[in-house]
Design a protein around this motif. Structure first.
Motif, PDB file in Angstrom:
ATOM      1  N   TRP A 149      -8.926  -9.013   0.765  1.00 60.58           N
ATOM      2  CA  TRP A 149      -7.995  -7.898   1.009  1.00 60.58           C
ATOM      3  C   TRP A 149      -8.086  -7.554   2.485  1.00 60.58           C
ATOM      4  CZ3 TRP A 149     -10.941  -8.189  -3.404  1.00 60.58           C
ATOM      5  CH2 TRP A 149     -10.296  -8.000  -4.637  1.00 60.58           C
ATOM      6  N   PRO A 150      -7.233  -7.897   3.363  1.00 57.89           N
ATOM      7  CA  PRO A 150      -6.001  -8.627   3.136  1.00 57.89           C
ATOM      8  C   PRO A 150      -6.287 -10.090   2.766  1.00 57.89           C
ATOM      9  CG  PRO A 150      -6.405  -8.462   5.484  1.00 57.89           C
ATOM     10  CD  PRO A 150      -7.477  -7.651   4.804  1.00 57.89           C
ATOM     11  N   HIS A 209       6.261  -7.897  10.853  1.00 58.62           N
ATOM     12  CA  HIS A 209       5.843  -8.183  12.227  1.00 58.62           C
ATOM     13  C   HIS A 209       5.163  -9.550  12.398  1.00 58.62           C
ATOM     14  CE1 HIS A 209       2.188  -5.345  11.358  1.00 58.62           C
ATOM     15  NE2 HIS A 209       1.942  -6.543  10.894  1.00 58.62           N
ATOM     16  N   TRP A 260     -14.013  -7.772   7.690  1.00 56.56           N
ATOM     17  CA  TRP A 260     -13.233  -6.620   7.240  1.00 56.56           C
ATOM     18  C   TRP A 260     -14.164  -5.505   6.807  1.00 56.56           C
ATOM     19  CZ3 TRP A 260      -8.487  -7.024   8.868  1.00 56.56           C
ATOM     20  CH2 TRP A 260      -7.952  -8.305   9.079  1.00 56.56           C
ATOM     21  N   HIS A 277       1.869   5.150   0.671  1.00 55.96           N
ATOM     22  CA  HIS A 277       1.480   6.327   1.452  1.00 55.96           C
ATOM     23  C   HIS A 277       2.543   7.396   1.269  1.00 55.96           C
ATOM     24  CE1 HIS A 277      -1.847   4.344   3.498  1.00 55.96           C
ATOM     25  NE2 HIS A 277      -1.073   3.300   3.625  1.00 55.96           N
ATOM     26  N   GLU A 301       0.870  -1.173   0.000  1.00 54.80           N
ATOM     27  CA  GLU A 301       0.000   0.000   0.000  1.00 54.80           C
ATOM     28  C   GLU A 301       0.906   1.222   0.000  1.00 54.80           C
ATOM     29  OE1 GLU A 301      -1.605   1.017   4.146  1.00 54.80           O
ATOM     30  OE2 GLU A 301      -1.744  -1.145   4.152  1.00 54.80           O
ATOM     31  N   VAL A 311      -1.849  -2.408  15.221  1.00 56.58           N
ATOM     32  CA  VAL A 311      -1.256  -3.744  15.369  1.00 56.58           C
ATOM     33  C   VAL A 311       0.040  -3.538  16.154  1.00 56.58           C
ATOM     34  CG1 VAL A 311      -0.323  -5.771  14.202  1.00 56.58           C
ATOM     35  CG2 VAL A 311      -2.266  -4.573  13.205  1.00 56.58           C
ATOM     36  N   PHE A 312       0.209  -4.298  17.220  1.00 54.02           N
ATOM     37  CA  PHE A 312       1.344  -4.141  18.134  1.00 54.02           C
ATOM     38  C   PHE A 312       1.461  -2.692  18.622  1.00 54.02           C
ATOM     39  CE2 PHE A 312       2.785  -7.902  15.611  1.00 54.02           C
ATOM     40  CZ  PHE A 312       2.707  -8.824  16.645  1.00 54.02           C
ATOM     41  N   LEU A 319       4.759   0.093   8.814  1.00 61.25           N
ATOM     42  CA  LEU A 319       5.004   1.201   9.726  1.00 61.25           C
ATOM     43  C   LEU A 319       6.468   1.380  10.116  1.00 61.25           C
ATOM     44  CD1 LEU A 319       1.893   0.709  12.043  1.00 61.25           C
ATOM     45  CD2 LEU A 319       2.214   2.439  10.277  1.00 61.25           C
ATOM     46  N   ASN A 339       0.846   0.108  17.226  1.00 64.75           N
ATOM     47  CA  ASN A 339       1.107   1.174  16.248  1.00 64.75           C
ATOM     48  C   ASN A 339      -0.104   1.388  15.344  1.00 64.75           C
ATOM     49  OD1 ASN A 339       3.754   1.763  17.055  1.00 64.75           O
ATOM     50  ND2 ASN A 339       4.534   0.016  15.905  1.00 64.75           N
ATOM     51  N   MET A 340      -0.459   2.653  15.151  1.00 72.83           N
ATOM     52  CA  MET A 340      -1.660   2.976  14.368  1.00 72.83           C
ATOM     53  C   MET A 340      -1.373   2.875  12.870  1.00 72.83           C
ATOM     54  SD  MET A 340      -4.136   6.253  14.785  1.00 72.83           S
ATOM     55  CE  MET A 340      -3.019   7.425  14.052  1.00 72.83           C
ATOM     56  N   LEU A 341      -2.230   2.154  12.194  1.00 72.17           N
ATOM     57  CA  LEU A 341      -2.080   1.992  10.745  1.00 72.17           C
ATOM     58  C   LEU A 341      -2.751   3.149  10.014  1.00 72.17           C
ATOM     59  CD1 LEU A 341      -2.708  -1.779  10.944  1.00 72.17           C
ATOM     60  CD2 LEU A 341      -0.733  -0.806   9.774  1.00 72.17           C
ATOM     61  N   PRO A 342      -2.252   3.499   8.845  1.00 72.23           N
ATOM     62  CA  PRO A 342      -2.836   4.627   8.111  1.00 72.23           C
ATOM     63  C   PRO A 342      -4.181   4.283   7.467  1.00 72.23           C
ATOM     64  CG  PRO A 342      -0.930   3.735   6.927  1.00 72.23           C
ATOM     65  CD  PRO A 342      -1.066   2.927   8.175  1.00 72.23           C
ATOM     66  N   ALA A 343      -5.008   5.315   7.325  1.00 72.49           N
ATOM     67  CA  ALA A 343      -6.301   5.153   6.650  1.00 72.49           C
ATOM     68  C   ALA A 343      -6.107   5.217   5.150  1.00 72.49           C
ATOM     69  CB  ALA A 343      -7.248   6.255   7.092  1.00 72.49           C
ATOM     70  N   THR A 344      -7.067   4.663   4.422  1.00 64.28           N
ATOM     71  CA  THR A 344      -7.046   4.759   2.966  1.00 64.28           C
ATOM     72  C   THR A 344      -8.395   5.327   2.500  1.00 64.28           C
ATOM     73  OG1 THR A 344      -7.781   2.462   2.815  1.00 64.28           O
ATOM     74  CG2 THR A 344      -5.428   2.851   2.616  1.00 64.28           C
ATOM     75  N   TYR A 390      -8.428  -1.236   5.400  1.00 70.01           N
ATOM     76  CA  TYR A 390      -9.124  -2.502   5.169  1.00 70.01           C
ATOM     77  C   TYR A 390      -9.743  -3.074   6.441  1.00 70.01           C
ATOM     78  CZ  TYR A 390      -4.708  -4.187   7.002  1.00 70.01           C
ATOM     79  OH  TYR A 390      -3.612  -4.392   7.812  1.00 70.01           O
ATOM     80  N   THR A 442      -2.521  -7.416  20.665  1.00 71.52           N
ATOM     81  CA  THR A 442      -1.931  -7.425  19.319  1.00 71.52           C
ATOM     82  C   THR A 442      -2.729  -6.530  18.378  1.00 71.52           C
ATOM     83  OG1 THR A 442      -1.163  -9.687  19.675  1.00 71.52           O
ATOM     84  CG2 THR A 442      -1.205  -8.894  17.398  1.00 71.52           C
ATOM     85  N   TYR A 443      -4.037  -6.729  18.389  1.00 72.33           N
ATOM     86  CA  TYR A 443      -4.914  -5.932  17.526  1.00 72.33           C
ATOM     87  C   TYR A 443      -5.628  -4.868  18.349  1.00 72.33           C
ATOM     88  CZ  TYR A 443      -4.308  -9.823  14.293  1.00 72.33           C
ATOM     89  OH  TYR A 443      -3.777 -10.773  13.475  1.00 72.33           O
ATOM     90  N   HIS A 494      -3.368  -4.998   0.379  1.00 78.30           N
ATOM     91  CA  HIS A 494      -4.299  -4.321   1.283  1.00 78.30           C
ATOM     92  C   HIS A 494      -5.305  -3.430   0.579  1.00 78.30           C
ATOM     93  CE1 HIS A 494      -1.174  -4.647   4.787  1.00 78.30           C
ATOM     94  NE2 HIS A 494      -1.766  -5.794   4.499  1.00 78.30           N
ATOM     95  N   GLN A 495      -4.905  -2.841  -0.527  1.00 77.89           N
ATOM     96  CA  GLN A 495      -5.777  -1.849  -1.162  1.00 77.89           C
ATOM     97  C   GLN A 495      -6.459  -2.416  -2.389  1.00 77.89           C
ATOM     98  OE1 GLN A 495      -3.021   1.932  -0.659  1.00 77.89           O
ATOM     99  NE2 GLN A 495      -5.129   2.498  -1.089  1.00 77.89           N
ATOM    100  N   ASP A 551       9.009  -1.826  12.685  1.00 71.88           N
ATOM    101  CA  ASP A 551       7.693  -2.452  12.550  1.00 71.88           C
ATOM    102  C   ASP A 551       7.254  -2.546  11.087  1.00 71.88           C
ATOM    103  OD1 ASP A 551       5.218  -3.519  12.970  1.00 71.88           O
ATOM    104  OD2 ASP A 551       4.365  -1.766  13.971  1.00 71.88           O
TER     105      ASP A 551
END
Lengths: 331, 301
Positions: free
Chosen positions: A210-211, A188, B146, A83, A81, B192-193, A251, B195-200, B187, B127-128, A119-120, A247
Motif C-alpha cells: 500500500w501503495p 499525474h 513506506w 476524504h 482513499e 507530489v509535484f 488532489l 501539492n501536499m497530500l492529506p494525512a490518514t 502511507y 517530484t517527491y 492507499h489505505q 492534479d
C-alpha cells in the motif's frame, strides 16, 4: 516423391510463422473488423435516474437478460482513499447502486462489489467515508476486500513488465461477469485514470503493498497493459457525472462533466472518455500501446451510441508542469 | 485476563473467536476456514500472549510461524511470495513474547537490520517532497520504504531491545521526514509535484506508536492533535486500534477508548466477522495503556 521430413528447427519456425500470421490476422480483424461500441449517457448529477441510464446503455451494447440471468456479476469500483469534501476521488455510490439494480433486474443471481483500495489499509473506513458502505448495507450487497481475500496465481499474458505471474483474489475468477467501474479523472503519472487503470485495484495490497509499489517499479503503463491482458473485464462503466481535473487522482478539483460512458472494450471506452475530456488518446501511453493489441482507440473504429462526443465535450484542466499531462491535449 | 472496569467484556469474546480459529496444524487463518496466514498467526500469538491465555495454542502458532521463516530470517506473506516480507516485523514481536523462540526473534531482527527499502539521491528532482535517500522498510523487497512497514519494524526492533540501533535512528528520521506539515501521516508521500497530500488516521496512529520514546513531543504535536480530532468519529477496527495505541503512546489515550473499542467489536453485526489480525489489534489497543512498545517490553518472554 517422398515427403520431406521437417527438422525440429523447421517445425519451430513454422510454428512461429503460424503464430505471427495468426497475430497479424487478429490485428487485421481488430483494425478492419467490427467496430467497438461505446455508449455515452448524459447525467447532470447523481440524483438523476441513473438506473434507467445504465439499463439504456446495456441495451445499446447488446447486453440483455439472456447474458446475465443466473450469473454472478462483480462490480469493481475505484476507491482510492476517501476524504471529506472530496467525493470526486471515488466512483460515486449512486452509480454503483444503479448498476447493481440494473443487473439484478436482468436476473443476475448475485451482484457483489469488490475492490482493493490503493492507499489505505483500513478498507472498512474507506467504505464508510466514501458513502459506499451505507449503500451496500441498505441494499444487502456483499463487499469483498481484494487486498486480503484468498489468492490465486495467474500467468502474465502481457509480458510488458517483468512480472512473470500475477496474484489476484480468487473471487475474480469465480465471478461470471466483471465490470470495471472507474471514475473519470486526470492522473499525474498515467495522464488519465479510467477503466483500464482502474483494474490496478484488483492487485492485492497484502502482496503488492500500500501503495502497490511493486507495480510502480515494474512500470505503471506496463502494469496496466499486463493486468488487462491477463485479466479481462467484461464491461466498463465510467462515472464521469462529476470527474476530477488538474492534479488527479487525489488532489484534483471536481468538474461537472455530466456523463456515464460504457462499453465492452475497455480501451475504446477509455479513448472515448479521453475525447470527452479534451485529451488525445493516442498521446496517453498506455492507450497508444493497447491500441490494436487490447482493442481499438481509433475514433473511426468506435461506434458511438447515445450522446455524441461533441455534445458532451468537457475539456479537463491539465497541469503542463506534470510530465504525464504535457502535450496530451487533443489538437 | 485483565478486566478494565467492565468495559472490556467484548475482549473475552474476541479471545474466544481467535482461539476458535486455531488451525489443527498450528497457526491461524485470516478468516474462519482459511489457510495458515503468517501475519494473522503473529497477531493472534501477540494478543493471546498479552491476555495470558491459550499458552499451548500460541506456542504452536509461533512454532508454525518459525517453520515458515526462511533461512535469512524473513517471514513472508506466503511461500509463493518470499519477496513480500512485511510480516517479519509482526512475527518478531510475537516471537519476543513467547518463550522458546528467542532464536527466531533474533533471526527476524537480523533480517530487518540487513534489509531496507530502495533509496536514491533525488538531487534537484522535486517530484517527491520527502527525502528518498533515507532507508526505512518496504512492504516488498525491491521497492521503496513506506510508513507502515517502517513503523512496524521500529516496534519489532524496539521489542528486541534494539531501540538505540543506528537503523532504528534512521527509521525514526524516515518517519519524521514523511510527516505531513499540517500534522499526521499517510502511507508515505508528503507532497507530489508540489501539492501536499492529506494525512490518514491509521498511518498516523502507527507512526505515533513507533516514535514514542524516540522523539520529543513537540516534534509530533500537530499529528497528535490531528489524530485526536479524527478518532472521534471512527469505529472501524484497524484505524481505531492504531489510533488508540498511537495516542496512548503519548499519554493522551481518549477517556472513551474502551467504549469505542467495544463498539467497534460489535460492528461485526454490520461488517461481518473481522479478520483475525483486526480482532487481535482491538485487544492490543485495549491493553496498550502506555503504547505498544512499552507493553511489548513489559510483557517480553
Amino acid at each position: 516423391m517422398s515427403r520431406k521430413k521437417w527438422s525440429r528447427r523447421e517445425i519451430t519456425r513454422a510454428g512461429l510463422a503460424a503464430i505471427a500470421a495468426g497475430g497479424a490476422g487478429y490485428l487485421l480483424y481488430r483494425s478492419y473488423g467490427d467496430p467497438a461500441s461505446v455508449f455515452i449517457g448524459r447525467a447532470t448529477d447523481y440524483r438523476a435516474d441513473l438506473r434507467t441510464l445504465i439499463e439504456t446503455g446495456l441495451k445499446e451494447l447488446g447486453i440483455g437478460a439472456m447474458e446475465i440471468r443466473g450469473r454472478t456479476v462483480l462490480l469493481k469500483p475505484n476507491l482510492v482513499e476517501p476524504h471529506e469534501g472530496r467525493a470526486h476521488i471515488n466512483t460515486n455510490p449512486a452509480v454503483i447502486r444503479a448498476t447493481a439494480e440494473a443487473f439484478l433486474s436482468m436476473g443476475a443471481a448475485k451482484v457483489i462489489v469488490a475492490e482493493g483500495a490503493g492507499h489505505q489499509r483500513d478498507t472498512l473506513l474507506v467504505l464508510e467515508r466514501s458513502g459506499l458502505g451505507e449503500v451496500l448495507h441498505e441494499d444487502r450487497i456483499p463487499f469483498i476486500d481484494l487486498n486480503s481475500a484468498p489468492l490465486v496465481e495467474i500467468p502474465n499474458k502481457g509480458w510488458f513488465a517483468r512480472l512473470s505471474r500475477l496474484t489476484v483474489a480468487s473471487v475474480l475468477l469465480e465471478a461470471d461477469f466483471i465490470v470495471s467501474m472507474a471514475k473519470m479523472k486526470t492522473h499525474h503519472w498515467a495522464g488519465v485514470t479510467l477503466s483500464m487503470k482502474n483494474m490496478f485495484g484488483i492487485m492485492p495490497g497484502c502482496v503488492y503493498g500500500w501503495p502497490k509499489n511493486v507495480l510502480h517499479w515494474a512500470g505503471i503503463v506496463e502494469s496496466i497493459l499486463d493486468i488487462n491482458a491477463s485479466f479481462k473485464a467484461d464491461l466498463a462503466i465510467v462515472d464521469g457525472v462529476v470527474g476530477m481535473e488538474g492534479d488527479g487522482p487525489i488532489l484534483g478539483t471536481p468538474i461537472q462533466s455530466g456523463v456515464i460512458v460504457m462499453g465492452r472494450e475497455l480501451a475504446a471506452v477509455d479513448a472515448t472518455c479521453c475525447r470527452v475530456m479534451g485529451i488525445d488518446p493516442f498521446k496517453i501511453e498506455y492507450l497508444a500501446r493497447a491500441h490494436n493489441r487490447q482493442g481499438t482507440i481509433s475514433e473511426s473504429r468506435i461506434e458511438q451510441r447515445g450522446e455524441q462526443i461533441q455534445s458532451v465535450s468537457c475539456p479537463f484542466r491539465l497541469i503542463e508542469t506534470i510530465p504525464a499531462h504535457a502535450r496530451i491535449r487533443e489538437s | 485476563m485483565v478486566d478494565q472496569g467492565g468495559e472490556t467484556g467484548w475482549m473475552n469474546a474476541a479471545v474466544q473467536v481467535i482461539v476458535s480459529r486455531a488451525l489443527p496444524s498450528g497457526g491461524f487463518p485470516l478468516q474462519p476456514s482459511g489457510q495458515f496466514d503468517p501475519a494473522s498467526t503473529a497477531w493472534a500469538a501477540i494478543a493471546l500472549s498479552l491476555v495470558q491465555q491459550a499458552t499451548d495454542l500460541r506456542s504452536q502458532a509461533c512454532r508454525t510461524l518459525a517453520q515458515s521463516q526462511l533461512s535469512d530470517g524473513r517471514v513472508s506473506v506466503s511461500a509463493a511470495h518470499p519477496e513480500t516480507y512485511w510480516p517479519t516485523s509482526v512475527a518478531v514481536m510475537a516471537f519476543n513474547l513467547t518463550t522458546g523462540f528467542e532464536g527466531a526473534a533474533r533471526a527476524g531482527s537480523r533480517f530487518l537490520l540487513q534489509n531496507s527499502g530502495l533509496c536514491w539521491d533525488k538531487g534537484e528532482d522535486k517530484t517527491y517532497g520527502h527525502d528518498t535517500s533515507l532507508p526505512g522498510w518496504p512492504w516488498v523487497a525491491g521497492t521503496h520504504s513506506w510508513v507502515e512497514p517502517t513503523a512496524l519494524a521500529v516496534l519489532a526492533l524496539t521489542s528486541s531491545g534494539l531501540q538505540t540501533h543506528p537503523r532504528v535512528k534512521q527509521a525514526v528520521s524516515v518517519i519524521l521526514d514523511r510527516q505531513i506539515p499540517t500534522g499526521g501521516w499517510n502511507y508515505g508521500n508528503t507532497t507530489v509535484f508540489g501539492n501536499m497530500l492529506p494525512a490518514t488516521p491509521e498511518n498516523t496512529g502507527l507512526a505515533l506508536a513507533a516514535l514514542s520514546g524516540l522523539v520529543a513531543p513537540a516534534q509530533v504535536a500537530k499529528s497528535i492533535d490531528f489524530l485526536r480530532s479524527e478518532l472521534q468519529g471512527i469505529r472501524t477496527p484497524f484505524t481505531l486500534s492504531w489510533g488508540i495505541i498511537g495516542l496512548a503512546a503519548w499519554d493522551v489515550r481518549p477517556t472513551e477508548a474502551d467504549s469505542w473499542l467495544g463498539a467497534s467489536f460489535r460492528l461485526q453485526d454490520r461488517y461481518g466477522s473481522y479478520d483475525t489480525c483486526l480482532l487481535a489489534q482491538l485487544i492490543v489497543a485495549s491493553l496498550a495503556r502506555k503504547g505498544m512498545a512499552k507493553l511489548l517490553m513489559e510483557s517480553a518472554a
